[in-house]
Design a protein around this motif. Structure first.
Motif, PDB file in Angstrom:
ATOM      1  N   LEU A  56       7.205  14.986  -2.453  1.00  0.00           N
ATOM      2  CA  LEU A  56       7.924  16.099  -1.844  1.00  0.00           C
ATOM      3  C   LEU A  56       7.779  17.371  -2.674  1.00  0.00           C
ATOM      4  CD1 LEU A  56      11.176  14.259  -0.701  1.00  0.00           C
ATOM      5  CD2 LEU A  56       9.242  14.973   0.710  1.00  0.00           C
ATOM      6  N   VAL A  57       7.750  17.218  -3.992  1.00  0.00           N
ATOM      7  CA  VAL A  57       7.525  18.374  -4.865  1.00  0.00           C
ATOM      8  C   VAL A  57       6.139  18.970  -4.626  1.00  0.00           C
ATOM      9  CG1 VAL A  57       7.206  19.101  -7.273  1.00  0.00           C
ATOM     10  CG2 VAL A  57       9.152  17.666  -6.644  1.00  0.00           C
TER      11      VAL A  57
ATOM     12  N   ASN B 292       2.236   8.216   2.896  1.00  0.00           N
ATOM     13  CA  ASN B 292       2.639   8.768   1.613  1.00  0.00           C
ATOM     14  C   ASN B 292       3.944   8.098   1.163  1.00  0.00           C
ATOM     15  OD1 ASN B 292       5.074  10.450   2.484  1.00  0.00           O
ATOM     16  ND2 ASN B 292       3.472  11.291   3.808  1.00  0.00           N
ATOM     17  N   PRO B 293       4.339   8.231  -0.103  1.00  0.00           N
ATOM     18  CA  PRO B 293       5.544   7.533  -0.593  1.00  0.00           C
ATOM     19  C   PRO B 293       6.812   7.879   0.165  1.00  0.00           C
ATOM     20  CG  PRO B 293       4.212   8.306  -2.430  1.00  0.00           C
ATOM     21  CD  PRO B 293       3.604   8.883  -1.200  1.00  0.00           C
TER      22      PRO B 293
ATOM     23  N   ASP C 173       0.813  -1.215   0.000  1.00  0.00           N
ATOM     24  CA  ASP C 173       0.000   0.000   0.000  1.00  0.00           C
ATOM     25  C   ASP C 173       0.846   1.264   0.000  1.00  0.00           C
ATOM     26  OD1 ASP C 173      -2.837   1.191   0.484  1.00  0.00           O
ATOM     27  OD2 ASP C 173      -1.590   2.157   2.014  1.00  0.00           O
ATOM     28  N   PHE C 174       2.060   1.205   0.590  1.00  0.00           N
ATOM     29  CA  PHE C 174       2.811   2.453   0.738  1.00  0.00           C
ATOM     30  C   PHE C 174       4.256   2.415   0.259  1.00  0.00           C
ATOM     31  CE2 PHE C 174       3.124   0.198   4.817  1.00  0.00           C
ATOM     32  CZ  PHE C 174       4.496   0.175   5.026  1.00  0.00           C
ATOM     33  N   VAL C 175       4.783   1.252  -0.074  1.00  0.00           N
ATOM     34  CA  VAL C 175       6.156   1.196  -0.563  1.00  0.00           C
ATOM     35  C   VAL C 175       6.152   1.461  -2.059  1.00  0.00           C
ATOM     36  CG1 VAL C 175       8.206  -0.222  -0.859  1.00  0.00           C
ATOM     37  CG2 VAL C 175       6.864  -0.396   1.240  1.00  0.00           C
ATOM     38  N   ARG C 176       6.725   2.586  -2.421  1.00  0.00           N
ATOM     39  CA  ARG C 176       6.809   2.997  -3.819  1.00  0.00           C
ATOM     40  C   ARG C 176       8.267   3.310  -4.152  1.00  0.00           C
ATOM     41  NH1 ARG C 176       2.768   0.905  -3.637  1.00  0.00           N
ATOM     42  NH2 ARG C 176       0.670   1.573  -4.209  1.00  0.00           N
ATOM     43  N   GLY C 177       8.538   3.565  -5.432  1.00  0.00           N
ATOM     44  CA  GLY C 177       9.887   3.902  -5.845  1.00  0.00           C
ATOM     45  C   GLY C 177      10.294   5.295  -5.395  1.00  0.00           C
ATOM     46  N   PRO C 178      11.571   5.623  -5.543  1.00  0.00           N
ATOM     47  CA  PRO C 178      12.060   6.942  -5.113  1.00  0.00           C
ATOM     48  C   PRO C 178      11.409   8.099  -5.860  1.00  0.00           C
ATOM     49  CG  PRO C 178      13.736   5.765  -6.398  1.00  0.00           C
ATOM     50  CD  PRO C 178      12.657   4.783  -6.094  1.00  0.00           C
ATOM     51  N   TRP C 179      11.022   7.872  -7.124  1.00  0.00           N
ATOM     52  CA  TRP C 179      10.419   8.973  -7.882  1.00  0.00           C
ATOM     53  C   TRP C 179       9.041   9.324  -7.354  1.00  0.00           C
ATOM     54  CZ3 TRP C 179      13.662  11.835 -10.096  1.00  0.00           C
ATOM     55  CH2 TRP C 179      14.788  11.316 -10.730  1.00  0.00           C
ATOM     56  N   ALA C 180       8.333   8.347  -6.836  1.00  0.00           N
ATOM     57  CA  ALA C 180       7.036   8.642  -6.215  1.00  0.00           C
ATOM     58  C   ALA C 180       7.233   9.508  -4.984  1.00  0.00           C
ATOM     59  CB  ALA C 180       6.321   7.343  -5.854  1.00  0.00           C
TER      60      ALA C 180
END
Length: 231
Positions: A90-91, A105-106, A78-85
């Motif tokens: 953060l953006v 959140n990611p 549900d919450f482990v995503r790649g670094p770009w996510a």
């Protein structure tokens, strides 16, 4: 599946998101790390330090298992995503238009994985050093890993505070009562309070056993009056 929405639920809407085992785990891990850090330099409190470390190891094992079979937002999927996510999230914070996630959140997800890994490595190095299974480098590794973990904890706490401000929601409180301002369809059905109670009972039982096994310090025998005069 981690859900992203353009806006949170209507103000005042509260949906159960965090089950009781996740919340009990969260606060027990935080407490154990704090105790372990505060007692790390004390010989007198060594047993407390070791007990806190062993408890952390057990909690990590439980969280990994619960991350595989637990409730919707407790699962790693549900919450482990790649670094770009995480970068995208953060953006969105920097642009003051934060993405809204029902669960972690990611960026928070990466922090949780990092904390679990650091807790496992720190306690593992501490256990090996305590039992003198390696050289002095293990003690140094234990201290370095603990310092890195403290840094991640500080960043995590700062991010939670910032997220609370930007999302206009008390994220700390949500980890206490388990509810967030998200649509009802994003909630979970059961709080799993019995499992949380078993987890807490197991930890308390372990602490009691550690206390019972603590060595009893020998009290000095008081000198007689004659012996005191001789000294």
């Amino acid at each position: 599946m981690n859900t992203v929405s353009a806006s949170p639920a209507e103000p005042g809407a509260r949906t159960l998101v965090w089950d009781a085992p996740v919340r009990v785990f969260h606060w027990l891990l935080a407490a154990c790390f704090a105790v372990a850090w505060l007692t790390s330099e004390s010989e007198r409190w060594q047993l407390v330090h070791v007990t806190a470390g062993y408890t952390m190891a057990g909690l990590v094992a439980f969280r990994v298992l619960w991350g595989l079979v637990g409730t919707r937002h407790a699962r790693f999927t549900d919450f482990v995503r790649g670094p770009w996510a995480a970068v995208d999230y953060l953006v969105s914070l920097a642009e003051r238009q934060p993405q809204h996630h029902a669960g972690h959140n990611p960026a928070g997800g990466l922090a949780i994985v990092a904390l679990l890994a650091l807790a496992a490595l720190t306690t593992g190095a501490g256990w090996a050093s305590y039992h003198e299974l390696g050289g002095h480098w293990l003690q140094e590794a234990h201290e370095v890993l603990a310092s890195i973990m403290l840094t991640v904890v500080v960043v995590h706490v700062a991010a939670v505070i910032l997220g609370s401000v930007l999302h206009k929601e008390n994220l700390v409180a949500s980890m206490i009562h388990g509810r967030r301002q998200v649509p009802a369809r994003e909630g979970i059905r059961r709080p799993w309070r019995v499992l949380a109670a078993l987890l807490l009972t197991g930890v308390l039982a372990f602490w009691w056993l550690q206390w019972q096994s603590a060595p009893v310090s020998e009290q000095p025998v008081p000198l007689t009056r004659h012996e005191r005069h001789r000294h």
